[in-house]
Design an enzyme around this catalytic site. Structure first.
Site, PDB file in Angstrom:
ATOM      1  N   GLU A  49       0.803  -1.225   0.000  1.00  0.00           N
ATOM      2  CA  GLU A  49       0.000   0.000   0.000  1.00  0.00           C
ATOM      3  C   GLU A  49       0.836   1.275   0.000  1.00  0.00           C
ATOM      4  OE1 GLU A  49      -0.439  -2.652   1.832  1.00  0.00           O
ATOM      5  OE2 GLU A  49      -2.529  -3.315   1.693  1.00  0.00           O
ATOM      6  N   PHE A 111     -10.599  -7.358  14.793  1.00  0.00           N
ATOM      7  CA  PHE A 111      -9.649  -7.860  13.792  1.00  0.00           C
ATOM      8  C   PHE A 111      -9.322  -6.759  12.777  1.00  0.00           C
ATOM      9  CE2 PHE A 111      -8.946 -10.033   9.638  1.00  0.00           C
ATOM     10  CZ  PHE A 111      -7.681 -10.532   9.937  1.00  0.00           C
ATOM     11  N   GLN A 112      -8.051  -6.517  12.571  1.00  0.00           N
ATOM     12  CA  GLN A 112      -7.538  -5.500  11.649  1.00  0.00           C
ATOM     13  C   GLN A 112      -8.103  -4.112  11.915  1.00  0.00           C
ATOM     14  OE1 GLN A 112      -7.747  -7.161   7.605  1.00  0.00           O
ATOM     15  NE2 GLN A 112      -5.699  -7.981   7.991  1.00  0.00           N
ATOM     16  N   LYS A 161     -17.018  -0.742   7.492  1.00  0.00           N
ATOM     17  CA  LYS A 161     -17.605  -1.730   6.595  1.00  0.00           C
ATOM     18  C   LYS A 161     -19.126  -1.578   6.503  1.00  0.00           C
ATOM     19  CE  LYS A 161     -17.294  -6.739   5.787  1.00  0.00           C
ATOM     20  NZ  LYS A 161     -16.580  -6.819   4.505  1.00  0.00           N
ATOM     21  N   MET A 473      24.435   8.414   0.641  1.00  0.00           N
ATOM     22  CA  MET A 473      24.356   9.731   1.282  1.00  0.00           C
ATOM     23  C   MET A 473      24.750   9.632   2.755  1.00  0.00           C
ATOM     24  SD  MET A 473      23.847  12.872   1.009  1.00  0.00           S
ATOM     25  CE  MET A 473      22.874  13.517  -0.337  1.00  0.00           C
TER      26      MET A 473
HETATM   27  C1  LIG Z   1      18.738  14.290   0.875  1.00  0.00           C
HETATM   28  C2  LIG Z   1      18.007  15.582   0.675  1.00  0.00           C
HETATM   29  C3  LIG Z   1      18.721  16.738   0.433  1.00  0.00           C
HETATM   30  C4  LIG Z   1      18.061  17.930   0.186  1.00  0.00           C
HETATM   31  N1  LIG Z   1      18.804  19.033  -0.143  1.00  0.00           N
HETATM   32  C5  LIG Z   1      18.159  20.164  -0.532  1.00  0.00           C
HETATM   33  C6  LIG Z   1      18.887  21.305  -1.014  1.00  0.00           C
HETATM   34  O1  LIG Z   1      20.117  21.311  -1.096  1.00  0.00           O
HETATM   35  N2  LIG Z   1      18.173  22.393  -1.399  1.00  0.00           N
HETATM   36  C7  LIG Z   1      16.805  22.438  -1.329  1.00  0.00           C
HETATM   37  O2  LIG Z   1      16.206  23.451  -1.710  1.00  0.00           O
HETATM   38  N3  LIG Z   1      16.103  21.390  -0.876  1.00  0.00           N
HETATM   39  C8  LIG Z   1      16.744  20.264  -0.492  1.00  0.00           C
HETATM   40  N4  LIG Z   1      16.003  19.185  -0.067  1.00  0.00           N
HETATM   41  C9  LIG Z   1      14.518  19.304  -0.052  1.00  0.00           C
HETATM   42  C10 LIG Z   1      14.022  20.076   1.151  1.00  0.00           C
HETATM   43  O3  LIG Z   1      14.032  19.217   2.267  1.00  0.00           O
HETATM   44  C11 LIG Z   1      12.591  20.612   0.892  1.00  0.00           C
HETATM   45  O4  LIG Z   1      11.756  19.562   0.512  1.00  0.00           O
HETATM   46  C12 LIG Z   1      12.536  21.673  -0.200  1.00  0.00           C
HETATM   47  O5  LIG Z   1      13.514  22.672   0.016  1.00  0.00           O
HETATM   48  C13 LIG Z   1      11.145  22.291  -0.212  1.00  0.00           C
HETATM   49  O6  LIG Z   1      10.977  23.080  -1.335  1.00  0.00           O
HETATM   50  P1  LIG Z   1       9.771  24.131  -1.404  1.00  0.00           P
HETATM   51  O7  LIG Z   1       9.772  24.955  -0.164  1.00  0.00           O
HETATM   52  O8  LIG Z   1       9.892  24.825  -2.707  1.00  0.00           O
HETATM   53  O9  LIG Z   1       8.479  23.187  -1.534  1.00  0.00           O
HETATM   54  P2  LIG Z   1       7.350  22.740  -0.475  1.00  0.00           P
HETATM   55  O10 LIG Z   1       7.944  22.180   0.735  1.00  0.00           O
HETATM   56  O11 LIG Z   1       6.415  21.879  -1.252  1.00  0.00           O
HETATM   57  O12 LIG Z   1       6.630  24.086  -0.096  1.00  0.00           O
HETATM   58  C14 LIG Z   1       5.844  24.743  -1.045  1.00  0.00           C
HETATM   59  C15 LIG Z   1       5.416  26.085  -0.498  1.00  0.00           C
HETATM   60  O13 LIG Z   1       4.618  26.707  -1.494  1.00  0.00           O
HETATM   61  C16 LIG Z   1       3.395  27.152  -0.928  1.00  0.00           C
HETATM   62  N5  LIG Z   1       2.372  27.076  -1.970  1.00  0.00           N
HETATM   63  C17 LIG Z   1       1.773  25.979  -2.463  1.00  0.00           C
HETATM   64  N6  LIG Z   1       0.898  26.310  -3.425  1.00  0.00           N
HETATM   65  C18 LIG Z   1       0.948  27.655  -3.536  1.00  0.00           C
HETATM   66  C19 LIG Z   1       0.285  28.594  -4.354  1.00  0.00           C
HETATM   67  N7  LIG Z   1      -0.620  28.221  -5.266  1.00  0.00           N
HETATM   68  N8  LIG Z   1       0.576  29.899  -4.191  1.00  0.00           N
HETATM   69  C20 LIG Z   1       1.489  30.303  -3.268  1.00  0.00           C
HETATM   70  N9  LIG Z   1       2.155  29.453  -2.474  1.00  0.00           N
HETATM   71  C21 LIG Z   1       1.893  28.141  -2.614  1.00  0.00           C
HETATM   72  C22 LIG Z   1       3.138  26.219   0.238  1.00  0.00           C
HETATM   73  O14 LIG Z   1       2.291  26.817   1.196  1.00  0.00           O
HETATM   74  C23 LIG Z   1       4.560  25.981   0.756  1.00  0.00           C
HETATM   75  O15 LIG Z   1       4.944  26.974   1.684  1.00  0.00           O
HETATM   76  C24 LIG Z   1      16.647  17.980   0.230  1.00  0.00           C
HETATM   77  C25 LIG Z   1      15.924  16.830   0.511  1.00  0.00           C
HETATM   78  C26 LIG Z   1      16.591  15.633   0.716  1.00  0.00           C
HETATM   79  C27 LIG Z   1      15.786  14.402   0.978  1.00  0.00           C
HETATM   80  C1  LIG Z   2      12.901   5.308   4.520  1.00  0.00           C
HETATM   81  C2  LIG Z   2      14.195   5.969   4.805  1.00  0.00           C
HETATM   82  N1  LIG Z   2      15.076   5.397   5.646  1.00  0.00           N
HETATM   83  C3  LIG Z   2      16.282   6.001   5.891  1.00  0.00           C
HETATM   84  C4  LIG Z   2      16.599   7.185   5.313  1.00  0.00           C
HETATM   85  C5  LIG Z   2      17.930   7.877   5.591  1.00  0.00           C
HETATM   86  N2  LIG Z   2      18.711   7.971   4.350  1.00  0.00           N
HETATM   87  C6  LIG Z   2      18.785   9.095   3.605  1.00  0.00           C
HETATM   88  S1  LIG Z   2      19.687   8.917   2.212  1.00  0.00           S
HETATM   89  C7  LIG Z   2      20.021   7.314   2.580  1.00  0.00           C
HETATM   90  C8  LIG Z   2      20.889   6.478   1.666  1.00  0.00           C
HETATM   91  C9  LIG Z   2      20.222   6.143   0.393  1.00  0.00           C
HETATM   92  O1  LIG Z   2      20.974   5.119  -0.235  1.00  0.00           O
HETATM   93  P1  LIG Z   2      20.710   4.740  -1.742  1.00  0.00           P
HETATM   94  O2  LIG Z   2      19.271   4.519  -1.966  1.00  0.00           O
HETATM   95  O3  LIG Z   2      21.603   3.637  -2.122  1.00  0.00           O
HETATM   96  O4  LIG Z   2      21.095   6.078  -2.493  1.00  0.00           O
HETATM   97  P2  LIG Z   2      22.550   6.773  -2.616  1.00  0.00           P
HETATM   98  O5  LIG Z   2      22.653   7.815  -1.554  1.00  0.00           O
HETATM   99  O6  LIG Z   2      23.578   5.702  -2.457  1.00  0.00           O
HETATM  100  O7  LIG Z   2      22.552   7.391  -3.991  1.00  0.00           O
HETATM  101  C10 LIG Z   2      19.433   6.936   3.803  1.00  0.00           C
HETATM  102  C11 LIG Z   2      19.568   5.615   4.438  1.00  0.00           C
HETATM  103  C12 LIG Z   2      15.615   7.756   4.474  1.00  0.00           C
HETATM  104  N3  LIG Z   2      15.812   8.938   3.893  1.00  0.00           N
HETATM  105  N4  LIG Z   2      14.452   7.120   4.216  1.00  0.00           N
END
Ligand SMILES: Cc1cc2nc3c(=O)[nH]c(=O)nc-3n(C[C@H](O)[C@H](O)[C@H](O)COP(=O)(O)OP(=O)(O)OC[C@H]3O[C@@H](n4cnc5c(N)ncnc54)[C@H](O)[C@@H]3O)c2cc1C
Ligand SMILES: Cc1ncc(C[n+]2csc(CCOP(=O)(O)OP(=O)(O)O)c2C)c(N)n1
Ligand SMILES: [Mg+2]
Length: 576
Positions: A49, A111-112, A161, A473
């Site tokens: 799911e 159940f569930q 249900k 990462m």
């Molecule tokens: C491993 C990893 C590394 C990351 N590194 C980076 C990085 O280096 N740089 C980076 O930027 N992010 C990075 N992120 C992502 C980060 O965590 C956030 O998800 C991202 O910065 C959010 O972008 P956002 O604020 O544009 O979008 P969202 O979090 O989706 O926010 C959207 C915003 O827009 C507003 N909004 C929505 N619709 C409208 C509308 N119609 N009009 C006006 N406002 C609206 C919402 O209210 C909200 O405030 C990383 C994520 C991971 C998993």
């Molecule tokens: C469900 C979940 N568990 C743990 C993490 C923490 N985490 C962030 S990046 C990462 C490594 C991802 O490894 P892989 O999918 O091999 O990608 P790579 O960084 O090697 O490109 C982990 C464990 C996460 N983001 N999501």
């Protein structure tokens, strides 16, 4: 007309324009599934799911419509939880319908039975437990409205249900929705808009921060006009990628922890930030103490809760960008800022010469090269669905694109396992587009079972697996910030080719950079799904993502690629 609750579910889905749902049945949802064939709605059977929630999310992000996921009670419903939280953190509109035990059994550990409204309260925009079948049609109508209006997000409907079995003559929603306390922003404060325009007009080093909100509001074209009229450079968040043409001279690219050095430098040196539909996530800002210290700040967002939440602003405007941005465009004065642009360009040049793609390559396949090859082969026209990790950052940094396509990825929750099921939803939403799932060897194995869904649905999704034999990462953090203690990050992997072939999917392994382009071209020619395993460097400098802002550091304190010289971005003062 009298219908059962089960029939009302499908009637209302059809009425909301839903033609595809993602789900997996079970006892508490059987009555609803029993009526499925009476309606012209396609059901995609997932294998877990979580996959249904991510597929609905991918569908929503690609189409701008509400995605729908269905699960049975208990374990089926709790399996949705990660997907719901993923959609919540990234403002993605999905409606999840879960079966529940009969109303007389609720609270008896039947159940569930799982308390889904309790469990999902903090990770849904709104949720409902339906106890009266007469209310079902209105609740469903409301759920779709809440999911897609204002700041979009996930809504859950828990459906006992006996409510599915009960008959009702209330088969249409009430004419008026009663939603006290929920009022998406409509009018714009004109005075505030003028103040924002005044600040923009008097700025000398303006930077626009383009977020996910631009893409969700469909205002990328207005943003382009605004940047060109005001001469502001544009940096984008991970989820705002695609909001601005990546090759445009005013584009400085990704901001934040793994942002481009010159984008972060521009933010730190700016005298004005105009933040549009972005929420100053800590990955985007680095430490707040020294965030854009010289800049006045304007923030426009659809959610009042985001304004002045993380960054104190000089002008905060509540509004939907589809309503505000063109008014701002009309109000601002044209400007050039040639000095500012040439300063930013000098940082850009310096960064480019340090980039891994500028290094003579040593025969070893590296992540950025794979993504760059994908960009060249597809000419940036494919929709990329990225999982979470190093490969995700490379997808953001190296898949340059000029179309206003989002990078479909889990940004806020960072959910590994997102890419494959989300790509299924994206391809269902956009059957004519080329869709590439880019995943790591770790995350791919978290939802790998959805390969069977891909085959059963005969979807031509292409998969690029970036196999570095590590939870890369996390390994990088251990190398840089945890004394090189590589605990629990090495992955002894299966033979991915045989595994993927066992699902009936064409698969190929690439280890030599010379073979990358041909393998991608072959996968693109293939009519059905295709899989390429890229054996990429997982250790040392070539296996790390650069730049990186160390945790707790400011944006300008990023660590850039250590060779050929070691420096702070733009300053040449030595590495941290
Ligand atoms: C491993 C990893 C590394 C990351 N590194 C980076 C990085 O280096 N740089 C980076 O930027 N992010 C990075 N992120 C992502 C980060 O965590 C956030 O998800 C991202 O910065 C959010 O972008 P956002 O604020 O544009 O979008 P969202 O979090 O989706 O926010 C959207 C915003 O827009 C507003 N909004 C929505 N619709 C409208 C509308 N119609 N009009 C006006 N406002 C609206 C919402 O209210 C909200 O405030 C990383 C994520 C991971 C998993
Ligand atoms: C469900 C979940 N568990 C743990 C993490 C923490 N985490 C962030 S990046 C990462 C490594 C991802 O490894 P892989 O999918 O091999 O990608 P790579 O960084 O090697 O490109 C982990 C464990 C996460 N983001 N999501
Ligand atoms: Mg990996």
């Amino acid at each position: 007309m009298r219908l059962t609750g089960a029939q009302v579910v499908w009637e209302m889905l059809a009425r909301e324009g839903v033609d595809v749902v993602f789900g997996l049945p079970g006892g508490a949802m059987l009555d609803t599934y029993h009526c499925l064939r009476e309606y012209d709605i396609h059901h995609v059977l997932v294998r877990h799911e979580q996959g249904a929630a991510h597929a609905a999310d991918g569908y929503a992000r690609a189409s701008g419509r509400v995605g729908v996921a269905i699960a049975t009670s208990g374990p089926g419903a709790t399996n949705l939880v990660t997907g719901i939280a993923t959609a919540m953190l990234d403002s993605s509109p999905i409606v999840c319908i879960t079966g529940q035990v009969g109303t007389s059994l609720i609270g008896t550990d039947a159940f569930q039975e799982a308390d889904m409204t309790g469990i999902t309260l903090p990770i849904t925009k709104h949720n409902y437990l339906v106890t009266d079948v007469d209310e079902l049609a209105s609740i469903m109508h409301e759920a779709f409205y809440v999911a897609r209006s204002g700041r979009p997000g996930p809504v859950l409907i828990d459906l006992p249900k006996d409510v599915q079995q009960a008959k009702t003559s209330c088969v249409e929603p009430l004419a008026e929705m009663r939603l006290p306390g929920y009022q998406p922003a409509e009018d714009v404060d004109v005075e505030l808009l003028q103040r924002a325009a005044d600040l923009l007009n008097s700025a000398e080093r303006p930077v626009i921060l383009a977020g996910h909100g631009i893409l969700m509001s469909g205002t990328a074209q207005v943003l382009k006009q605004l940047a060109e009229k005001t001469g502001a450079v544009v940096a984008w968040t991970l989820l705002g990628k695609g909001a601005f043409p990546n090759s445009h001279p005013l584009s400085v690219g990704l901001m934040g922890m793994h942002g481009e050095a010159f984008a972060n430098q521009a933010i730190q040196e700016a005298d004005l930030l105009l933040a549009l539909g972005m929420r100053f996530d800590d990955r985007a800002t680095g430490t707040l103490e020294s965030y854009a210290p010289k800049a006045r700040k304007i923030h426009i967002d659809a959610d009042a809760a985001e304004l002045n939440k993380i960054v104190t602003t000089d002008v905060a405007i509540l509004g939907d960008l589809s309503n505000v941005l063109d008014k701002l465009l009309d109000t601002v004065e044209p400007n050039g800022h040639s000095q500012w642009l040439s300063l930013v360009d000098s940082w850009r040049k310096q960064s480019r010469t340090r980039d891994i793609l500028s290094k003579p390559h040593n025969g070893r396949l590296v992540g950025p090269f794979v993504i760059d090859s994908l960009r060249k082969e597809t000419q940036g026209d494919a929709i990329v669905v990225a999982d979470v990790g190093q490969h995700q950052m490379w997808a953001a940094l190296y898949y340059g694109q000029d179309r206003p396509d989002p990078l479909i990825t889990s940004g806020g929750l960072g959910t590994m396992g997102f890419a494959l099921p989300a790509a299924i939803g994206v391809q269902m939403a956009l059957p004519d587009r080329e869709v590439w799932a880019v995943a790591g060897d770790g995350g791919f194995q978290m939802t790998i079972q959805e390969l069977a869904t891909l085959v059963q649905e005969d979807l031509p999704v292409k998969i690029a697996l970036m196999n570095n034999s590590y939870l890369g990462m996390v390994r990088q953090w251990q190398e840089m910030f945890y004394e090189k203690r590589y605990e629990a990050t090495y992955l002894a992997n299966p033979d991915f080719i045989r595994l993927v072939e066992a699902y009936g999917i064409s698969a190929r392994r690439v280890a030599d950079p010379k073979d990358a382009a041909a393998a991608i071209a072959e996968a693109r020619r293939h009519g059905g799904p295709a899989f390429i395993e890229f054996e990429v460097a997982g250790e040392g400098e070539d296996g790390n993502v650069y730049p990186i802002v160390p945790p707790g550091a400011a944006l300008h304190e990023m660590v850039t690629r250590p060779e050929p010289c070691v420096e702070l971005a733009g300053t040449r003062e030595g590495n941290r």
